[in-house]
Design a protein around this motif. Sequence first.
Motif, PDB file in Angstrom:
ATOM      1  N   THR A 141      11.210   4.630  -7.357  1.00 21.17           N
ATOM      2  CA  THR A 141      11.407   5.715  -6.385  1.00 21.17           C
ATOM      3  C   THR A 141      10.352   5.641  -5.269  1.00 21.17           C
ATOM      4  O   THR A 141      10.545   6.199  -4.193  1.00 21.17           O
ATOM      5  CB  THR A 141      11.330   7.109  -7.062  1.00 21.17           C
ATOM      6  OG1 THR A 141      10.074   7.218  -7.708  1.00 21.17           O
ATOM      7  CG2 THR A 141      12.452   7.322  -8.052  1.00 21.17           C
ATOM      8  N   VAL A 142       9.246   4.970  -5.566  1.00 18.43           N
ATOM      9  CA  VAL A 142       8.169   4.842  -4.574  1.00 18.43           C
ATOM     10  C   VAL A 142       8.340   3.555  -3.764  1.00 18.43           C
ATOM     11  O   VAL A 142       8.231   3.560  -2.540  1.00 18.43           O
ATOM     12  CB  VAL A 142       6.785   4.841  -5.271  1.00 18.43           C
ATOM     13  CG1 VAL A 142       5.663   4.677  -4.254  1.00 18.43           C
ATOM     14  CG2 VAL A 142       6.582   6.118  -6.060  1.00 18.43           C
ATOM     15  N   TYR A 143       8.599   2.467  -4.465  1.00 16.47           N
ATOM     16  CA  TYR A 143       8.710   1.163  -3.793  1.00 16.47           C
ATOM     17  C   TYR A 143      10.170   0.720  -3.721  1.00 16.47           C
ATOM     18  O   TYR A 143      10.913   0.866  -4.694  1.00 16.47           O
ATOM     19  CB  TYR A 143       7.946   0.083  -4.573  1.00 16.47           C
ATOM     20  CG  TYR A 143       6.468   0.300  -4.695  1.00 16.47           C
ATOM     21  CD1 TYR A 143       5.607   0.027  -3.645  1.00 16.47           C
ATOM     22  CD2 TYR A 143       5.921   0.748  -5.902  1.00 16.47           C
ATOM     23  CE1 TYR A 143       4.237   0.195  -3.782  1.00 16.47           C
ATOM     24  CE2 TYR A 143       4.556   0.915  -6.045  1.00 16.47           C
ATOM     25  CZ  TYR A 143       3.719   0.644  -4.986  1.00 16.47           C
ATOM     26  OH  TYR A 143       2.369   0.809  -5.125  1.00 16.47           O
ATOM     27  N   THR A 144      10.542   0.150  -2.591  1.00 19.38           N
ATOM     28  CA  THR A 144      11.858  -0.491  -2.491  1.00 19.38           C
ATOM     29  C   THR A 144      11.683  -1.998  -2.337  1.00 19.38           C
ATOM     30  O   THR A 144      12.580  -2.767  -2.635  1.00 19.38           O
ATOM     31  CB  THR A 144      12.639   0.046  -1.270  1.00 19.38           C
ATOM     32  OG1 THR A 144      11.800  -0.052  -0.121  1.00 19.38           O
ATOM     33  CG2 THR A 144      13.077   1.487  -1.478  1.00 19.38           C
ATOM     34  N   GLU A 145      10.504  -2.392  -1.851  1.00 15.66           N
ATOM     35  CA  GLU A 145      10.251  -3.821  -1.654  1.00 15.66           C
ATOM     36  C   GLU A 145       8.802  -4.161  -1.995  1.00 15.66           C
ATOM     37  O   GLU A 145       7.959  -3.267  -2.114  1.00 15.66           O
ATOM     38  CB  GLU A 145      10.550  -4.204  -0.207  1.00 15.66           C
ATOM     39  CG  GLU A 145       9.800  -3.374   0.806  1.00 15.66           C
ATOM     40  CD  GLU A 145      10.257  -3.606   2.243  1.00 15.66           C
ATOM     41  OE1 GLU A 145       9.381  -3.545   3.126  1.00 15.66           O
ATOM     42  OE2 GLU A 145      11.452  -3.846   2.471  1.00 15.66           O
ATOM     43  N   TYR A 150      14.735  12.658   2.050  1.00 16.78           N
ATOM     44  CA  TYR A 150      13.539  12.182   2.746  1.00 16.78           C
ATOM     45  C   TYR A 150      13.326  12.896   4.088  1.00 16.78           C
ATOM     46  O   TYR A 150      12.269  12.779   4.693  1.00 16.78           O
ATOM     47  CB  TYR A 150      13.606  10.666   2.968  1.00 16.78           C
ATOM     48  CG  TYR A 150      13.243   9.872   1.732  1.00 16.78           C
ATOM     49  CD1 TYR A 150      12.001   9.259   1.616  1.00 16.78           C
ATOM     50  CD2 TYR A 150      14.130   9.749   0.666  1.00 16.78           C
ATOM     51  CE1 TYR A 150      11.652   8.542   0.476  1.00 16.78           C
ATOM     52  CE2 TYR A 150      13.802   9.042  -0.474  1.00 16.78           C
ATOM     53  CZ  TYR A 150      12.564   8.440  -0.566  1.00 16.78           C
ATOM     54  OH  TYR A 150      12.221   7.747  -1.698  1.00 16.78           O
ATOM     55  N   ASN A 169       4.412   1.384   6.786  1.00 15.31           N
ATOM     56  CA  ASN A 169       4.611   2.216   5.588  1.00 15.31           C
ATOM     57  C   ASN A 169       5.644   3.301   5.838  1.00 15.31           C
ATOM     58  O   ASN A 169       6.512   3.564   5.005  1.00 15.31           O
ATOM     59  CB  ASN A 169       3.268   2.850   5.251  1.00 15.31           C
ATOM     60  CG  ASN A 169       2.957   2.813   3.782  1.00 15.31           C
ATOM     61  OD1 ASN A 169       2.905   3.836   3.159  1.00 15.31           O
ATOM     62  ND2 ASN A 169       2.791   1.639   3.220  1.00 15.31           N
ATOM     63  N   LEU A 225       8.972   3.304   3.655  1.00 14.20           N
ATOM     64  CA  LEU A 225       9.016   4.348   2.627  1.00 14.20           C
ATOM     65  C   LEU A 225       9.832   5.569   3.026  1.00 14.20           C
ATOM     66  O   LEU A 225      10.279   6.322   2.161  1.00 14.20           O
ATOM     67  CB  LEU A 225       7.597   4.804   2.272  1.00 14.20           C
ATOM     68  CG  LEU A 225       6.730   3.792   1.548  1.00 14.20           C
ATOM     69  CD1 LEU A 225       5.328   4.329   1.386  1.00 14.20           C
ATOM     70  CD2 LEU A 225       7.329   3.452   0.201  1.00 14.20           C
ATOM     71  N   TYR A 250       0.835  -1.207   0.000  1.00 19.32           N
ATOM     72  CA  TYR A 250       0.000   0.000   0.000  1.00 19.32           C
ATOM     73  C   TYR A 250       0.869   1.257   0.000  1.00 19.32           C
ATOM     74  O   TYR A 250       1.885   1.316   0.685  1.00 19.32           O
ATOM     75  CB  TYR A 250      -0.895  -0.027   1.245  1.00 19.32           C
ATOM     76  CG  TYR A 250      -1.389   1.316   1.711  1.00 19.32           C
ATOM     77  CD1 TYR A 250      -2.387   1.982   1.004  1.00 19.32           C
ATOM     78  CD2 TYR A 250      -0.848   1.916   2.845  1.00 19.32           C
ATOM     79  CE1 TYR A 250      -2.830   3.216   1.435  1.00 19.32           C
ATOM     80  CE2 TYR A 250      -1.299   3.146   3.271  1.00 19.32           C
ATOM     81  CZ  TYR A 250      -2.287   3.799   2.568  1.00 19.32           C
ATOM     82  OH  TYR A 250      -2.722   5.016   2.985  1.00 19.32           O
ATOM     83  N   ILE A 251       0.454   2.220  -0.790  1.00 21.20           N
ATOM     84  CA  ILE A 251       1.125   3.521  -0.815  1.00 21.20           C
ATOM     85  C   ILE A 251       0.100   4.586  -0.455  1.00 21.20           C
ATOM     86  O   ILE A 251      -0.976   4.631  -1.048  1.00 21.20           O
ATOM     87  CB  ILE A 251       1.705   3.813  -2.227  1.00 21.20           C
ATOM     88  CG1 ILE A 251       2.879   2.886  -2.515  1.00 21.20           C
ATOM     89  CG2 ILE A 251       2.119   5.271  -2.401  1.00 21.20           C
ATOM     90  CD1 ILE A 251       4.076   3.086  -1.632  1.00 21.20           C
ATOM     91  N   ALA A 252       0.436   5.437   0.487  1.00 31.15           N
ATOM     92  CA  ALA A 252      -0.493   6.500   0.903  1.00 31.15           C
ATOM     93  C   ALA A 252      -0.487   7.637  -0.115  1.00 31.15           C
ATOM     94  O   ALA A 252       0.393   7.728  -0.952  1.00 31.15           O
ATOM     95  CB  ALA A 252      -0.075   7.017   2.274  1.00 31.15           C
ATOM     96  N   MET A 296       0.157   1.884   8.570  1.00 32.40           N
ATOM     97  CA  MET A 296       0.761   3.208   8.387  1.00 32.40           C
ATOM     98  C   MET A 296       2.167   3.248   8.995  1.00 32.40           C
ATOM     99  O   MET A 296       3.088   3.829   8.389  1.00 32.40           O
ATOM    100  CB  MET A 296      -0.119   4.283   9.037  1.00 32.40           C
ATOM    101  CG  MET A 296      -1.364   4.595   8.245  1.00 32.40           C
ATOM    102  SD  MET A 296      -0.955   5.261   6.633  1.00 32.40           S
ATOM    103  CE  MET A 296      -2.543   5.750   6.051  1.00 32.40           C
ATOM    104  N   TYR A 339       5.123  -6.543  -1.281  1.00 35.76           N
ATOM    105  CA  TYR A 339       4.244  -6.667  -0.117  1.00 35.76           C
ATOM    106  C   TYR A 339       4.804  -7.620   0.939  1.00 35.76           C
ATOM    107  O   TYR A 339       4.543  -7.483   2.119  1.00 35.76           O
ATOM    108  CB  TYR A 339       2.868  -7.140  -0.615  1.00 35.76           C
ATOM    109  CG  TYR A 339       1.840  -7.361   0.462  1.00 35.76           C
ATOM    110  CD1 TYR A 339       1.549  -6.367   1.399  1.00 35.76           C
ATOM    111  CD2 TYR A 339       1.129  -8.562   0.541  1.00 35.76           C
ATOM    112  CE1 TYR A 339       0.594  -6.571   2.382  1.00 35.76           C
ATOM    113  CE2 TYR A 339       0.167  -8.761   1.515  1.00 35.76           C
ATOM    114  CZ  TYR A 339      -0.087  -7.770   2.435  1.00 35.76           C
ATOM    115  OH  TYR A 339      -1.033  -7.971   3.403  1.00 35.76           O
TER     116      TYR A 339
END
Lengths: 274, 198
Positions: free
Chosen positions: A137-141, B67, B51, B55, A120-122, B48, A143
């Motif tokens: 750039t959004v995901y590194t891994e 970041y 996340n 992230l 999931y990405i917020a 969250m 689920y």
Amino acid sequence: MKRFLNRKIVWLFLIISIIYPLLNPIGFPITVKSHTQKAYDSLDALPPGGIVGFAMETQAGQWPETGPMSIALLQHLFRLPVKIMIFTTNIEGPLLSEKALASIDKGDKEYGMHYVILPYIAGGETGVAAIAKGIHTVYTEDYYGTQLEELKLMTEIDTAKDIDLVVEVTSGGPGYVEYIRQWNEPYGVPLVVGAIGVMGSGTFPWLESGQIVGALIGIRGAAEYEALIDKRGEGTSAMDAISATHLLVIVAIIVGNIKDIILKSLKRGKETTK
Amino acid sequence: MISTSIEPWIFALLTIMVYSYLIKETVLYRFAEHTIIALSAAYVVVTMIKNLFSLAFVPLSQGKYIYIIPIVLGFLLYSTYFERYRFLNTWGIAFVVGVGIGLKMKGIISAELIRQVQATIVPLNSLNNIIVIICVFSTMSYFIFTREHKGALGTFSRVGRLAMMISFGSAYGYAVMTRINVVINIISRLLFEWLGFG
């Protein structure tokens, strides 16, 4: 004003009209609508080795409607020689993706090689745009916590330009408009939508303009797709009950209007006699 | 044969508790409602936090110092709980709102305005296209408020109102289908998974 019909009686009629066809299937014919056929054709026309982005933008509360269509769409994709990247900006998306995958025949497709579930990405639309711009750039891994570099499929994808088609199953936000804005318009990625019934009529202007290439609308869309892929599922079995309950709603509307007309004419009659 | 596994029983009991609302707002209904809210809240919080680590903190620990900016802006949102520093949360909100509006605006003009207008300019060579044109212009005429809706404009705007009513009717039909389908799914699971019919 006193209610014409107690809501408990309405519920009783509703439950009878659901239970009876579920226990005694009537088998109303299912005709495939053009937008469902277009969705099927768009998936079928994918080139061998093509990559599909499957956006699971739905929630558990809407799963009765989005579940059967997700299963039907994924089953079709898993029969085709394509690769599938499942992603979401909806917090329940990964769980529901796993649930849908557990209900289908995966054939010889291997996790990491032919399909991947991303976490999931917020951020809603901002997240949708960020994924399109640069997936790494959004995901590194993924689920399950595996680094993306270790998954062969993810080494072939960088931006939305590497995706041949996006299939979005949506029950609200982000909806198809966000995907049109962030995926279809800037990168030209064709979009197939599976939307809950409430969103159904809103898809037609986009289908007309070609910004959505095909759509499954509500449980009926799922039943039509199940007929196309020749796999009877929850969509098909719900259709008899849907037809019976719609008939009940139509009867209720007619009865309600007749009652209204009679009451008005009686009131008018009383006024004229005075 | 009634189910012997625990999942259909939990599902059935919670469903019956929720539907007890049809009689009145019962304790059972409240228990089910609070359970569902608590479960959802717990799931959201855990996801969250996970996340946030994967992230933000993990990339930061790998030397991606850029970041720091979103992390600081995110934490500034909590300044709302301290009256003296409350003004700081507006920086975080301004960033979120600014990025959101910028992204939307970029797509709205081309995707929603230009492409939709292009799709409406159709040749009048089929009944469908003629209906589209009439419905678009009559609906637009309904929203003309600078002239009184009398004569030709009045008739045309009434056609527009009819077009909108058909559109709303279609949306209502789909809405009914969505709501009823949820009930069908619940009853179907109760009948087949819990009570073992079929």
